[in-house]
Design an enzyme around this catalytic site. Structure first.
Site, PDB file in Angstrom:
ATOM      1  N   PHE A  68       0.866  -1.188   0.000  1.00  0.00           N
ATOM      2  CA  PHE A  68       0.000   0.000   0.000  1.00  0.00           C
ATOM      3  C   PHE A  68       0.897   1.231   0.000  1.00  0.00           C
ATOM      4  CE2 PHE A  68      -2.235   3.610   1.699  1.00  0.00           C
ATOM      5  CZ  PHE A  68      -3.403   3.584   0.957  1.00  0.00           C
ATOM      6  N   ASP A 121       9.371   2.981   1.930  1.00  0.00           N
ATOM      7  CA  ASP A 121       8.169   3.729   2.288  1.00  0.00           C
ATOM      8  C   ASP A 121       7.933   3.558   3.788  1.00  0.00           C
ATOM      9  OD1 ASP A 121       5.684   4.756   2.801  1.00  0.00           O
ATOM     10  OD2 ASP A 121       4.717   3.887   1.030  1.00  0.00           O
ATOM     11  N   LYS A 170       2.585  11.052   7.119  1.00  0.00           N
ATOM     12  CA  LYS A 170       1.748  10.821   8.300  1.00  0.00           C
ATOM     13  C   LYS A 170       2.250  11.574   9.547  1.00  0.00           C
ATOM     14  CE  LYS A 170      -1.034   7.055   6.759  1.00  0.00           C
ATOM     15  NZ  LYS A 170      -0.645   6.089   5.751  1.00  0.00           N
TER      16      LYS A 170
HETATM   17  C1  LIG Z   1      -0.861   6.146   4.295  1.00  0.00           C
HETATM   18  C2  LIG Z   1       0.228   5.603   3.462  1.00  0.00           C
HETATM   19  C3  LIG Z   1       0.536   6.172   2.217  1.00  0.00           C
HETATM   20  C4  LIG Z   1      -0.278   7.288   1.589  1.00  0.00           C
HETATM   21  O1  LIG Z   1      -0.306   8.430   2.366  1.00  0.00           O
HETATM   22  P1  LIG Z   1      -1.450   9.532   2.098  1.00  0.00           P
HETATM   23  O2  LIG Z   1      -1.037  10.688   2.985  1.00  0.00           O
HETATM   24  O3  LIG Z   1      -2.755   8.933   2.503  1.00  0.00           O
HETATM   25  O4  LIG Z   1      -1.396   9.864   0.657  1.00  0.00           O
HETATM   26  C5  LIG Z   1       1.617   5.660   1.518  1.00  0.00           C
HETATM   27  N1  LIG Z   1       2.339   4.628   2.002  1.00  0.00           N
HETATM   28  C6  LIG Z   1       2.056   4.059   3.192  1.00  0.00           C
HETATM   29  C7  LIG Z   1       2.921   2.944   3.694  1.00  0.00           C
HETATM   30  C8  LIG Z   1       0.985   4.502   3.948  1.00  0.00           C
HETATM   31  O5  LIG Z   1       0.683   3.920   5.106  1.00  0.00           O
END
Ligand SMILES: *Cc1c(COP(=O)(O)O)cnc(C)c1O
Length: 411
Positions: A152, A237, A266
């Site tokens: 994700f 990520d 985040k």
């Molecule tokens: C939440 C998340 C995203 C996307 O972040 P947004 O601020 O919602 O665009 C990307 N990668 C990971 C691992 C995430 O948990």
């Protein structure tokens, strides 16, 4: 704890009415619990009826420091009175400090601030492709990026195109080419997928949305070694896993691994404003020249003021230590539930994926029952509950919340 208007609680069903009003005028791209929150402090949220709930989701880790952390609120309030936006056409006085502090936290030379996580992932995709063409010498438009099953990375068209979640991608094609998916945690498959055109491996060190899926020991080290040996960039990520959640600053720290690109988001915004960033050395981020990438709001003064405070808070190590300490409490309490309505758990730091016995009900049903008991949590992939309490939660409150889970799933 916080005072809340007791008289509010007598206005029965305010939350339900407010919920219906919200649902009536929005696209149904979410399926929220039937609660309408009006204020919050620390690990606790209060709804419009005055009912209090322990927050065990923390905005998918965007609220690692809890709701309304005084230092973060103070930074935001102070900045609001000075300067909120310039665009990057002009430099503002909060920019250098934020970039230097975040770069130092990551041990990297350069920072490229954006807003949302998906934008930071898109930025990493563009940067690694450009690096592939300009530095590695990949033929034009042939760059490949290797990603993992169950990933994700956000919701843009390009990103959902390399997801394997049918809900995320179904109906949104055609998709951006140039992504190759291999099973998460499988080094041999990764090695087999690398070609002379591979510019990057893009993975989550722990898959949060996937249900807090932790790869086998040695996987991240193996990814690092393969990337180094084959002249491929390792883009981690850490948007959900990073910034204290797992008991270390980054989830990659658990294997002593340093990626070429950190992708952050985040918690970087302190639960106040969206702040994301790609952090890397000059040989990587230096490939971008003026006009090749940008964002109207990325690196704005308010974001930098809040983000800088977040970095300063993490620099002390106290939040990481607290996540590690409470993580032991979390794991012990969850272990006692295995076999009692819980069929499996995965934890790292103050973060857990809890697989509910299907005989008990769906993850959604468990979350609804938890809400009735004053606990807010979120299911993922049907039968898994993801627990990510704010790192400021007290041990007593955490154990109380876990007792509610035990009561809901137990026999
Ligand atoms: C939440 C998340 C995203 C996307 O972040 P947004 O601020 O919602 O665009 C990307 N990668 C990971 C691992 C995430 O948990």
């Amino acid at each position: 704890m916080t005072t809340y208007a007791d008289d509010q609680a007598t206005v029965a069903g305010m939350s339900e009415l407010a919920f219906e009003a919200a649902e009536a005028r929005t696209a149904h791209n979410y399926h929220p619990l039937h609660v309408v929150v009006s204020h919050a402090e620390g690990a606790w949220m209060t709804d419009v009826d005055g009912r209090r709930y322990l927050d065990l989701l923390a905005g998918y880790s965007a609220l690692n420091f809890g709701h309304g952390h005084p230092a973060l609120l103070a930074a935001a309030h102070a900045q609001l009175d000075h300067l909120t936006l310039t665009s990057r056409a002009f430099v503002h006085d909060q920019f250098a400090g934020f970039c230097a502090a975040l770069g130092d936290l990551c041990g990297k030379e350069l920072v490229l601030p954006m807003n949302t996580g998906a934008e930071a992932v898109e930025t990493a995709i563009k940067v690694t492709r450009k690096w592939g063409y300009d530095v590695k010498g990949v033929p034009s438009d042939r760059a490949e990026i290797i990603v993992a099953s169950g990933n994700f990375h956000g919701r843009t068209t390009t990103i959902v195109g390399f997801s394997d979640d049918p809900d995320a991608r179904g109906g949104f094609g055609p998709f951006t080419p140039g992504f190759i998916q291999v099973p998460y945690g499988d080094l041999a498959a990764l090695e087999g997928a690398i070609t002379p055109h591979t510019v990057a491996v893009l993975i989550e060190p722990i898959q949060g949305e996937g249900g807090v899926v932790i790869p086998p020991d040695g996987y991240l080290r193996g990814v690092r070694e393969l990337c180094t040996a084959r002249d491929v960039l390792f883009a981690a990520d850490e948007i959900q896993a990073g910034l204290g959640r797992t008991g270390t600053t980054f989830a990659c720290d658990h294997e002593g691994v340093v990626p070429d690109l950190y992708i952050l988001g985040k918690a970087l915004g302190g639960g106040i404003v969206p702040v994301s960033a790609v952090v890397a050395d000059r040989d990587v981020l230096g490939v971008l020249k003026p006009g090749q990438h940008g964002s109207t709001f990325g690196g704005n003064p308010l974001a930098c003021a809040v983000g800088h405070t977040v970095v300063d808070m993490l620099a002390t190590g106290e939040f990481q230590a607290r996540a590690a300490e409470l993580g032991v409490v979390l794991r012990r309490r969850l272990e006692a539930m295995v076999g009692h309505g819980v069929v499996g758990i995965r934890t790292r730091g103050l973060w857990a994926g809890v697989d509910i016995d299907p005989a008990v009900g769906t993850g959604r049903q468990v979350c609804e029952a938890l809400m009735e008991r004053g606990v807010l949590a979120k299911d993922t992939h049907g039968s898994t509950i993801r627990l990510a309490p704010p790192l400021v939660v007290s041990e007593e409150d955490l154990l109380w919340g876990l007792d509610q889970l035990a009561a809901v799933v137990g026999d």
